[in-house]
Write a protein that holds these residues in place. Structure first.
Motif, PDB file in Angstrom:
ATOM      1  N   THR A 162      84.917  81.206  86.811  1.00  0.00           N
ATOM      2  CA  THR A 162      83.732  81.973  87.171  1.00  0.00           C
ATOM      3  C   THR A 162      82.996  81.160  88.230  1.00  0.00           C
ATOM      4  OG1 THR A 162      83.634  82.495  84.813  1.00  0.00           O
ATOM      5  CG2 THR A 162      81.834  83.282  86.188  1.00  0.00           C
ATOM      6  N   GLU A 164      80.318  80.952  92.033  1.00  0.00           N
ATOM      7  CA  GLU A 164      79.492  81.393  93.146  1.00  0.00           C
ATOM      8  C   GLU A 164      79.997  80.657  94.386  1.00  0.00           C
ATOM      9  OE1 GLU A 164      75.319  81.041  92.243  1.00  0.00           O
ATOM     10  OE2 GLU A 164      75.627  81.670  90.147  1.00  0.00           O
ATOM     11  N   HIS A 199      83.887  86.220  90.617  1.00  0.00           N
ATOM     12  CA  HIS A 199      82.957  85.742  91.643  1.00  0.00           C
ATOM     13  C   HIS A 199      81.691  86.591  91.697  1.00  0.00           C
ATOM     14  CE1 HIS A 199      81.459  84.307  95.530  1.00  0.00           C
ATOM     15  NE2 HIS A 199      82.330  83.322  95.431  1.00  0.00           N
ATOM     16  N   TYR A 200      80.584  85.932  91.988  1.00  0.00           N
ATOM     17  CA  TYR A 200      79.281  86.570  92.162  1.00  0.00           C
ATOM     18  C   TYR A 200      79.355  87.612  93.287  1.00  0.00           C
ATOM     19  CZ  TYR A 200      74.174  86.645  93.026  1.00  0.00           C
ATOM     20  OH  TYR A 200      72.862  87.001  93.208  1.00  0.00           O
ATOM     21  N   THR A 222      84.543  90.725  90.017  1.00  0.00           N
ATOM     22  CA  THR A 222      83.248  90.368  90.588  1.00  0.00           C
ATOM     23  C   THR A 222      82.118  90.835  89.688  1.00  0.00           C
ATOM     24  OG1 THR A 222      81.897  90.361  92.599  1.00  0.00           O
ATOM     25  CG2 THR A 222      83.020  92.428  92.053  1.00  0.00           C
ATOM     26  N   TRP A 223      81.085  89.986  89.592  1.00  0.00           N
ATOM     27  CA  TRP A 223      79.952  90.183  88.687  1.00  0.00           C
ATOM     28  C   TRP A 223      78.643  89.952  89.429  1.00  0.00           C
ATOM     29  CZ3 TRP A 223      76.911  85.870  88.563  1.00  0.00           C
ATOM     30  CH2 TRP A 223      77.525  84.670  88.997  1.00  0.00           C
ATOM     31  N   THR A 224      77.540  90.419  88.945  1.00  0.00           N
ATOM     32  CA  THR A 224      77.448  91.516  88.008  1.00  0.00           C
ATOM     33  C   THR A 224      77.107  92.746  88.837  1.00  0.00           C
ATOM     34  OG1 THR A 224      76.662  90.066  86.233  1.00  0.00           O
ATOM     35  CG2 THR A 224      76.290  92.417  85.965  1.00  0.00           C
TER      36      THR A 224
END
Length: 248
Positions: A162, A164, A199-200, A222-224
Motif C-alpha cells: 500500500t 503513496e 496506490h493513493y 487504487t484507494w480511496t
C-alpha cells in the motif's frame, strides 16, 4: 508474481461496505454483510491486540470509532470485543471471525496496520490464521517490513504494498525524507517483491507504479475512490478500485 485474477475481478469495498448514516460502521460485521449482499470484494484493516490476536480495526486510537479512549494496541482481544463501537451494536471482530463470516464468498484484501517499529508480529498472526482458510485472501501493508515478512513466512499468499508517492500528509512526518523517497519509488522492491500495488488515487498516475505495472505486470488497485473524478483516474491508471461512499 503471485497475483490471481480474483484480485481485480470486482470492485473492493473499503473497510467493507459501510454507511454510518444507516448505522453500518466500517470494518464491522454489518459492513461485511452489506458488501457480501452486493458481491463486492472486501478490504479490511487488522492490528494486534495486546495479547497477540488479529483484530479487525483501523485506527491507532479508540476515540473516533468507540466510546473508549487510548491506544488500540493496549486492549486485549476480550477488551476489544467488550468495547462499544459508536453508532452500532456490532463489536470488533477477530480475523478468524471475519474469515468465518465471509466463508470464501468474496475475496478479502487485508491491510496489516503497522507502528513502523520493525515488529512483524501482526504479519505472523495473519499468516497463522489464514493457514486454515482455503479461499481468496491477500495481505497488504504500507510497511515494507511487513510485506517482506509475508513473503518470507507465506510466499503463497498474495501480498501487496500500500503506498503513496509524496507521503506529504502530517501523519507521515515519522518518516525521513530518504524513507519517503524509497517507499514512493518502490526501491524496496527487491526485498518485498509485491504481487500487487494499492496506490493513493490522488497521486495517480505515478511513474514508478506505471513502470512496475508494465515491466512486472503488477496489478494496481487504487484507494480511496469516492468521486466520479476518482473513478475516471482509477479506470485509466489502475486495474480495480477500492471505493467508499457510494455503491458502484
Amino acid at each position: 508474481m503471485n497475483a490471481p485474477a480474483w484480485l481485480t475481478a470486482r470492485p473492493v469495498a473499503h473497510r467493507a461496505l459501510h454507511d454510518a448514516a444507516r448505522g453500518v460502521i466500517e470494518n464491522t460485521p454489518s459492513a461485511v454483510d452489506a458488501a457480501l449482499a452486493h458481491d463486492f470484494a472486501i478490504e479490511v484493516d487488522i492490528q494486534l491486540s495486546s495479547d497477540g490476536e488479529a483484530m479487525v480495526f483501523h485506527d491507532d486510537t479508540l476515540e473516533r470509532l468507540t466510546l473508549a479512549s487510548g491506544p488500540a494496541h493496549a486492549l486485549t482481544a476480550a477488551q476489544f470485543k467488550a468495547t462499544e463501537l459508536r453508532g452500532t451494536v456490532d463489536r470488533t471482530m477477530t480475523l478468524g471471525e471475519l474469515l468465518a463470516r465471509v466463508g470464501g464468498r468474496v475475496p478479502l484484501i487485508i491491510e496489516l496496520k503497522s507502528r513502523f517499529d520493525g515488529d512483524v508480529s501482526v504479519a505472523k498472526r495473519a499468516v497463522e490464521v489464514l493457514a486454515g482458510y482455503d479461499s481468496p485472501a491477500a495481505l497488504m501493508s504500507f510497511d515494507p517490513d511487513l510485506v517482506a515478512a509475508v513473503r518470507r513466512l507465506a510466499p503463497q499468499i498474495p501480498r501487496g504494498i500500500t503506498m503513496e508517492h509524496a507521503y506529504d500528509d502530517p501523519e507521515w512526518d515519522i518518516l525521513s525524507p530518504a524513507t519517503k523517497f524509497t517507499w514512493g519509488n518502490l526501491l524496496h522492491f527487491p526485498r518485498t517483491r509485491p504481487d500487487f500495488i494499492a496506490h493513493y488515487v490522488k497521486e495517480l498516475p505515478s511513474t514508478p507504479v506505471s513502470l512496475a505495472r508494465r515491466a512486472f505486470r503488477l496489478p494496481v488497485l487504487t484507494w480511496t475512490v469516492r468521486t466520479p473524478e476518482d473513478r475516471a483516474v482509477a479506470a485509466r491508471h489502475a486495474d480495480q478500485m477500492i471505493f467508499e461512499g457510494f455503491v458502484p
